[in-house]
Motif scaffolding. Structure first.
Motif, PDB file in Angstrom:
ATOM      1  N   GLU A  17      10.471  -6.318 -11.796  1.00  0.00           N
ATOM      2  CA  GLU A  17      10.189  -6.448 -12.857  1.00  0.00           C
ATOM      3  C   GLU A  17      10.678  -7.559 -13.322  1.00  0.00           C
ATOM      4  OE1 GLU A  17      13.366  -4.176 -13.775  1.00  0.00           O
ATOM      5  OE2 GLU A  17      11.851  -2.035 -14.300  1.00  0.00           O
ATOM      6  N   ALA A  18      11.615  -8.658 -12.732  1.00  0.00           N
ATOM      7  CA  ALA A  18      11.643  -9.880 -12.816  1.00  0.00           C
ATOM      8  C   ALA A  18      10.508 -10.961 -12.237  1.00  0.00           C
ATOM      9  CB  ALA A  18      12.489 -10.257 -11.477  1.00  0.00           C
ATOM     10  N   ALA A  19       9.017 -10.243 -11.128  1.00  0.00           N
ATOM     11  CA  ALA A  19       8.771 -10.779 -11.229  1.00  0.00           C
ATOM     12  C   ALA A  19       7.266 -10.917 -12.509  1.00  0.00           C
ATOM     13  CB  ALA A  19       7.143 -10.405 -10.101  1.00  0.00           C
ATOM     14  N   ALA A  20       7.009 -10.025 -13.444  1.00  0.00           N
ATOM     15  CA  ALA A  20       6.352 -10.083 -14.137  1.00  0.00           C
ATOM     16  C   ALA A  20       6.729 -10.869 -15.737  1.00  0.00           C
ATOM     17  CB  ALA A  20       6.628  -8.436 -14.658  1.00  0.00           C
ATOM     18  N   ARG A  21       8.551 -10.787 -16.022  1.00  0.00           N
ATOM     19  CA  ARG A  21       9.148 -11.291 -17.419  1.00  0.00           C
ATOM     20  C   ARG A  21       8.380 -12.906 -16.193  1.00  0.00           C
ATOM     21  NH1 ARG A  21      12.860  -8.277 -15.382  1.00  0.00           N
ATOM     22  NH2 ARG A  21      14.681  -9.296 -13.860  1.00  0.00           N
ATOM     23  N   SER A  22       8.477 -13.405 -15.061  1.00  0.00           N
ATOM     24  CA  SER A  22       8.013 -14.280 -14.766  1.00  0.00           C
ATOM     25  C   SER A  22       7.365 -15.260 -15.361  1.00  0.00           C
ATOM     26  CB  SER A  22       8.448 -14.862 -13.161  1.00  0.00           C
ATOM     27  OG  SER A  22       6.727 -13.894 -12.958  1.00  0.00           O
ATOM     28  N   GLY A  23       5.852 -14.418 -15.660  1.00  0.00           N
ATOM     29  CA  GLY A  23       4.710 -14.267 -15.909  1.00  0.00           C
ATOM     30  C   GLY A  23       3.890 -15.774 -15.168  1.00  0.00           C
ATOM     31  N   LEU A  24       4.637 -15.475 -14.225  1.00  0.00           N
ATOM     32  CA  LEU A  24       3.992 -16.903 -12.029  1.00  0.00           C
ATOM     33  C   LEU A  24       2.446 -15.935 -11.841  1.00  0.00           C
ATOM     34  CD1 LEU A  24       4.691 -18.816 -10.977  1.00  0.00           C
ATOM     35  CD2 LEU A  24       5.772 -17.745  -9.146  1.00  0.00           C
ATOM     36  N   PHE A  25       2.070 -14.956 -11.437  1.00  0.00           N
ATOM     37  CA  PHE A  25       1.818 -13.758 -11.124  1.00  0.00           C
ATOM     38  C   PHE A  25       1.234 -13.298 -12.155  1.00  0.00           C
ATOM     39  CE2 PHE A  25       5.930 -13.682  -8.659  1.00  0.00           C
ATOM     40  CZ  PHE A  25       5.056 -14.233  -7.410  1.00  0.00           C
ATOM     41  N   THR A  26      -0.549 -13.824 -12.072  1.00  0.00           N
ATOM     42  CA  THR A  26      -1.627 -13.124 -12.700  1.00  0.00           C
ATOM     43  C   THR A  26      -0.905 -11.256 -12.669  1.00  0.00           C
ATOM     44  OG1 THR A  26      -3.108 -12.788 -10.896  1.00  0.00           O
ATOM     45  CG2 THR A  26      -3.446 -14.380 -11.912  1.00  0.00           C
ATOM     46  N   ARG A  27      -1.431 -11.000 -11.763  1.00  0.00           N
ATOM     47  CA  ARG A  27      -0.659  -9.116 -12.145  1.00  0.00           C
ATOM     48  C   ARG A  27       0.538  -8.539 -10.667  1.00  0.00           C
ATOM     49  NH1 ARG A  27      -6.332  -5.631 -11.289  1.00  0.00           N
ATOM     50  NH2 ARG A  27      -6.220  -8.284 -10.352  1.00  0.00           N
ATOM     51  N   VAL A  28       1.265  -8.237 -11.102  1.00  0.00           N
ATOM     52  CA  VAL A  28       2.625  -7.773 -10.144  1.00  0.00           C
ATOM     53  C   VAL A  28       2.383  -5.839 -10.071  1.00  0.00           C
ATOM     54  CG1 VAL A  28       4.345  -7.050 -10.050  1.00  0.00           C
ATOM     55  CG2 VAL A  28       4.112  -8.974 -11.200  1.00  0.00           C
ATOM     56  N   HIS A  29       2.041  -5.478  -8.682  1.00  0.00           N
ATOM     57  CA  HIS A  29       2.349  -4.212  -8.532  1.00  0.00           C
ATOM     58  C   HIS A  29       3.267  -3.538  -7.559  1.00  0.00           C
ATOM     59  CE1 HIS A  29      -2.356  -5.476  -8.675  1.00  0.00           C
ATOM     60  NE2 HIS A  29      -2.041  -6.962  -8.132  1.00  0.00           N
ATOM     61  N   ARG A  30       3.628  -2.283  -7.823  1.00  0.00           N
ATOM     62  CA  ARG A  30       4.049  -2.050  -7.095  1.00  0.00           C
ATOM     63  C   ARG A  30       3.993  -0.938  -6.247  1.00  0.00           C
ATOM     64  NH1 ARG A  30       7.818  -0.355  -5.408  1.00  0.00           N
ATOM     65  NH2 ARG A  30       9.559   1.524  -6.774  1.00  0.00           N
ATOM     66  N   LEU A  31       4.727  -1.320  -4.815  1.00  0.00           N
ATOM     67  CA  LEU A  31       4.444  -0.278  -3.299  1.00  0.00           C
ATOM     68  C   LEU A  31       4.640  -0.437  -2.890  1.00  0.00           C
ATOM     69  CD1 LEU A  31       1.542   0.251  -1.847  1.00  0.00           C
ATOM     70  CD2 LEU A  31       1.378  -1.751  -0.382  1.00  0.00           C
ATOM     71  N   PRO A  32       5.963   0.811  -2.775  1.00  0.00           N
ATOM     72  CA  PRO A  32       7.531   1.544  -1.922  1.00  0.00           C
ATOM     73  C   PRO A  32       6.947   1.843  -0.266  1.00  0.00           C
ATOM     74  CG  PRO A  32       7.121   2.345  -3.644  1.00  0.00           C
ATOM     75  CD  PRO A  32       5.287   1.792  -4.197  1.00  0.00           C
ATOM     76  N   ASN A  33       7.441   0.788   0.343  1.00  0.00           N
ATOM     77  CA  ASN A  33       7.429   1.432   1.896  1.00  0.00           C
ATOM     78  C   ASN A  33       6.909   2.739   2.821  1.00  0.00           C
ATOM     79  OD1 ASN A  33       7.383  -1.561   2.784  1.00  0.00           O
ATOM     80  ND2 ASN A  33       9.408  -1.980   3.436  1.00  0.00           N
ATOM     81  N   ALA A  34       7.067   2.851   3.274  1.00  0.00           N
ATOM     82  CA  ALA A  34       6.853   4.153   3.949  1.00  0.00           C
ATOM     83  C   ALA A  34       6.761   4.359   5.236  1.00  0.00           C
ATOM     84  CB  ALA A  34       4.791   4.641   3.428  1.00  0.00           C
ATOM     85  N   ALA A  35       7.030   5.498   6.119  1.00  0.00           N
ATOM     86  CA  ALA A  35       7.057   5.891   7.053  1.00  0.00           C
ATOM     87  C   ALA A  35       5.987   7.419   7.498  1.00  0.00           C
ATOM     88  CB  ALA A  35       8.366   6.455   7.787  1.00  0.00           C
ATOM     89  N   PRO A  36       5.910   7.320   8.728  1.00  0.00           N
ATOM     90  CA  PRO A  36       5.151   8.696   9.604  1.00  0.00           C
ATOM     91  C   PRO A  36       6.563   9.999   9.123  1.00  0.00           C
ATOM     92  CG  PRO A  36       5.452   6.731  10.676  1.00  0.00           C
ATOM     93  CD  PRO A  36       6.148   6.250   9.886  1.00  0.00           C
ATOM     94  N   ASP A  37       5.295  10.252   9.742  1.00  0.00           N
ATOM     95  CA  ASP A  37       5.838  11.843   8.954  1.00  0.00           C
ATOM     96  C   ASP A  37       5.883  12.778  10.372  1.00  0.00           C
ATOM     97  OD1 ASP A  37       7.097  14.135   7.991  1.00  0.00           O
ATOM     98  OD2 ASP A  37       5.872  15.273   6.418  1.00  0.00           O
ATOM     99  N   PRO A  38       8.030  12.991  10.679  1.00  0.00           N
ATOM    100  CA  PRO A  38       8.121  13.235  12.246  1.00  0.00           C
ATOM    101  C   PRO A  38       7.947  14.822  11.775  1.00  0.00           C
ATOM    102  CG  PRO A  38      10.209  12.433  11.023  1.00  0.00           C
ATOM    103  CD  PRO A  38       8.725  12.520   9.322  1.00  0.00           C
ATOM    104  N   GLY A  39       7.416  15.297  10.742  1.00  0.00           N
ATOM    105  CA  GLY A  39       7.818  17.085  10.769  1.00  0.00           C
ATOM    106  C   GLY A  39       9.535  17.304  10.085  1.00  0.00           C
ATOM    107  N   GLU A  40       9.097  18.902   9.912  1.00  0.00           N
ATOM    108  CA  GLU A  40      10.837  19.204  10.203  1.00  0.00           C
ATOM    109  C   GLU A  40      12.076  19.168  10.692  1.00  0.00           C
ATOM    110  OE1 GLU A  40      12.160  20.138   7.019  1.00  0.00           O
ATOM    111  OE2 GLU A  40       9.877  19.704   5.945  1.00  0.00           O
ATOM    112  N   PRO A  41      13.569  18.398  10.385  1.00  0.00           N
ATOM    113  CA  PRO A  41      14.196  18.094  11.236  1.00  0.00           C
ATOM    114  C   PRO A  41      14.126  19.283  12.149  1.00  0.00           C
ATOM    115  CG  PRO A  41      14.366  17.045   9.631  1.00  0.00           C
ATOM    116  CD  PRO A  41      13.180  18.020   8.747  1.00  0.00           C
TER     117      PRO A  41
END
Length: 666
Positions: free
Chosen positions: A166-190
């Motif tokens: 949201e901060a990046a989009a408000r700035s107008g600095l970037f041509t586009r802003v994308h959301r990419l949350p981090n991820a982790a491998p699935d170890p299976g059920e605990p």
């Protein structure tokens, strides 16, 4: 430099592989930024339509070198810049360049400079933001902030958290802003929990800013208050704290039987470490969206975290009560941690909460989520807009009636208006052309002579708007994107005219694939032998004193586009052109030019995107009262005589167009 092409064959017989440059560091050292780069690289390598290269030098090789300036790192980074400069000079280009940005570190300028190189080597530059500090670069007044903005401008930002996006989009600095949350491998059920002792862990490089010493103090408080806990700390040494120093500190506090300092753990050792915990205590003030927190959620570990960056967003509303205020320190912090831990003495409550943690991971942070999101970013290439309309479902620009049916009505309307709706021309008029082939060049000569005989002086759109005199001015402009404009520069000099070139930013022949150029010409109905400009040719047009305007990115009918495409077609197109010519692009002409081809909301959006004027291309509207922001233009038509063109300039077709939405003269 590492070059990787997909192992499986390209499934597209017509579309060549797109070349992607990963201009970022891979492990070692192992930390969030390098691990994220490795995940991006792995995901991109799964795609058969991409050819991947990766290069980097000039960063720390070990954790103990992080944040240290050394001659070796400076020399390596200088070598990297030299390599990139050679690529630019030899015209080596990439479809996409991926870089990383850690704006809170002393390496922020380095990262921004790499992004600047990315803009020069790639058609798109994706800047993956890690950590906090972007707001200071966006809003700061320091020289460092100004330099950061200059280097990052017109890149695309990948934000890990919604707040940063949201901060990046408000700035107008970037041509586009994308959301990419981090991820982790699935170890299976605990695995099912055994025993009644709470198992609490910390995993992270041994930096006090990450809260490792606060973790020790919290365990000390619990032991002094009679708790029975099993605590483990894993992480590698940093310049601020070594494994040996932490082990000594734990022993000095009499906690050697409570806290196990495991040192760095990777791969299977990390899995074993996380499998044997119930809760993950991470009181960091240094992180933005740590991968280790997502890894903890994947094992169903209950998070207890400090409110910094996007950490509260990661753990979600189910664990809002486990988020510690950032300002807490010392006894206030350890007391708050003890209060949060109290309910987890109940085994059933702990099991329920662990299931919620695991569910949070599965719903938001799996590798499948990451792959889909990254694919969406890569596929959001501006050429994907072209592919979003098929040949048969692209909205019809012109009437579906055949010329034989329409012709009698057009001739009758033209004849009637020539007889009863001809007016003296106003002092400000505007005419335009498209390509400049041989026939069009002759038409331009004829136009120049005719307009001057009428007492007008030629000017650009911008100069005409700025002139407050009552002089008779005719703004000359050209639409679309044709190489013949460049080859006609001497003719324009000979005629003594400066013009405005409204340019489509997609089809430059040195960056665009042939099939995309063919689709572009099909959209605009061009069937000649001309091709499109190269970027250097546009730069020369601007250098010869002509004005550059924007005609959208791809030349779609704007009124038919969803809101999600406006940024690409209007705002980003302007930024692309500004990046090429190195000056502001202030004027916009919408494709096809009739009132029905643009909406009121899109007109407003154009001005919000920074344009000073927007131009139509509706015949017989030159008598419309002057408007400081909206320009009426009329095409000088090749194949019609000088007398016919002059006669049509004088027709007042405002009423006809307002009633029918069509042109008097077709």
């Amino acid at each position: 430099m590492i070059s990787r092409a997909p192992e499986h064959p390209n499934t597209s017989a017509t579309r060549p592989r797109r070349h992607v440059l990963i201009l970022a560091q891979l492990p070692p050292p192992v930390h969030g930024v390098t691990m994220s780069t490795a995940r991006v690289l792995d995901c991109l390598e799964q795609r058969s339509d991409l050819s991947i290269s990766q290069t980097w030098s000039g960063s720390a090789a070990t954790l103990t070198e992080v944040n240290r300036r050394t001659l070796g790192k400076l020399w390596s980074f200088a070598s990297l810049n030299s390599r990139l400069a050679r690529w630019k000079l030899t015209r080596r280009n990439f479809e996409i360049v991926y870089v990383t940005l850690a704006p809170w570190t002393h390496a922020a300028i380095r990262d921004a400079l790499v992004a600047w190189w990315g803009r020069r080597l790639g058609r798109r530059t994706l800047v993956h933001l890690h950590g906090e500090g972007l707001e200071q670069a966006i809003d700061g007044s320091s020289r460092r902030a100004h330099l950061m903005r200059a280097l990052l401008r017109r890149t695309e930002l990948i934000a890990i958290t919604s707040g940063a996006a949201e901060a990046a989009a408000r700035s107008g600095l970037f041509t586009r802003v994308h959301r990419l949350p981090n991820a982790a491998p699935d170890p299976g059920e605990p695995s099912p929990r055994s025993g009644s002792t709470l198992r609490i862990g910390f995993l992270g490089n041994l930096d006090p800013r990450k809260g490792v010493l606060d973790f020790v103090d919290a365990m000390d408080r619990l032991v002094r208050h009679g708790w029975t806990v099993q605590a483990r700390i894993a992480g590698g040494s940093t310049p601020y704290l070594s494994v040996e120093a932490l082990t000594s500190l734990v022993a000095e506090k009499g906690l050697a039987q409570t806290i196990d300092v495991a040192g760095p753990v990777h791969h299977e050792a990390k899995n074993a470490f996380l499998e044997n915990l119930d809760l993950f205590l991470y009181p960091s003030t240094h992180d933005h969206a740590p991968l280790v927190l997502i890894e903890a959620l994947s094992y169903g570990l209950v998070p207890i975290v400090r409110d910094t960056g996007g950490i509260a967003e990661i753990v979600g509303p189910d664990f809002a009560g486990n988020v510690l205020a950032r300002h807490l320190e010392g006894d206030a912090l350890t007391a708050a941690i003890e209060t949060i831990l109290e309910p987890y003495k109940d085994a059933d409550h702990l099991l329920t909460q662990r299931r919620l943690a695991r569910r949070r991971y599965l719903e938001h942070y799996t590798e499948a989520h990451f792959q889909r999101n990254l694919d969406s970013i890569v596929n959001s290439d501006t050429s994907s807009l072209d592919r979003s309309f098929g040949e048969n479902d692209h909205p019809r620009v012109r009437s579906g009636l055949s010329p034989a049916v329409k012709s009698p009505f057009i001739q009758a309307a033209r004849a009637l208006h020539t007889r009863v709706a001809t007016r003296p021309l106003p002092n400000r008029i505007a005419v335009y052309f498209h390509n400049l082939g041989n026939a069009e060049q002759e038409a331009l000569r004829e136009c120049a002579a005719a307009i001057r005989d009428l007492g007008y002086r030629f000017t650009t759109i911008g100069a005409g708007r700025a002139d407050t005199s009552n002089a008779k001015l005719c703004s000359l402009s050209f639409d679309d994107n044709y190489r013949s404009w460049h080859s006609s520069l001497d003719l324009l000099d000979e005629l003594g005219v400066k013009a405005t070139f409204y340019v489509n930013s997609l089809p430059f022949r040195d960056t665009c694939r042939k099939d995309e150029i063919d689709n572009f010409f099909a959209r605009i109905g061009f069937q000649g032998t001309d091709t499109t400009l190269a970027r250097d040719e546009l730069r020369e047009i601007a250098a010869r004193g002509h004005e550059i305007g924007c005609h959208s990115h791809s030349h779609f009918m704007l009124a038919a586009l969803p809101r999600s495409h406006w940024d690409v077609e209007i705002r980003q197109s302007r930024l692309i052109l500004e990046d090429i010519v190195g000056r502001e692009v202030r004027h916009f002409a919408w494709p096809y030019g009739m009132p029905r081809h643009i909406t009121g909301a899109q007109r407003t959006f154009c001005f919000e995107a920074g344009f000073a004027s927007i131009a139509a291309a509706t015949p017989c509207m030159l008598h419309r009262p002057p408007d400081a922001r909206e320009i009426e233009r009329q095409e000088w038509r090749t194949g019609r005589s000088r007398a016919q063109n002059v006669a049509e300039l004088a027709i007042d077709g405002r009423l006809f167009t307002r009633l029918t939405g069509r042109s008097v003269v077709g």
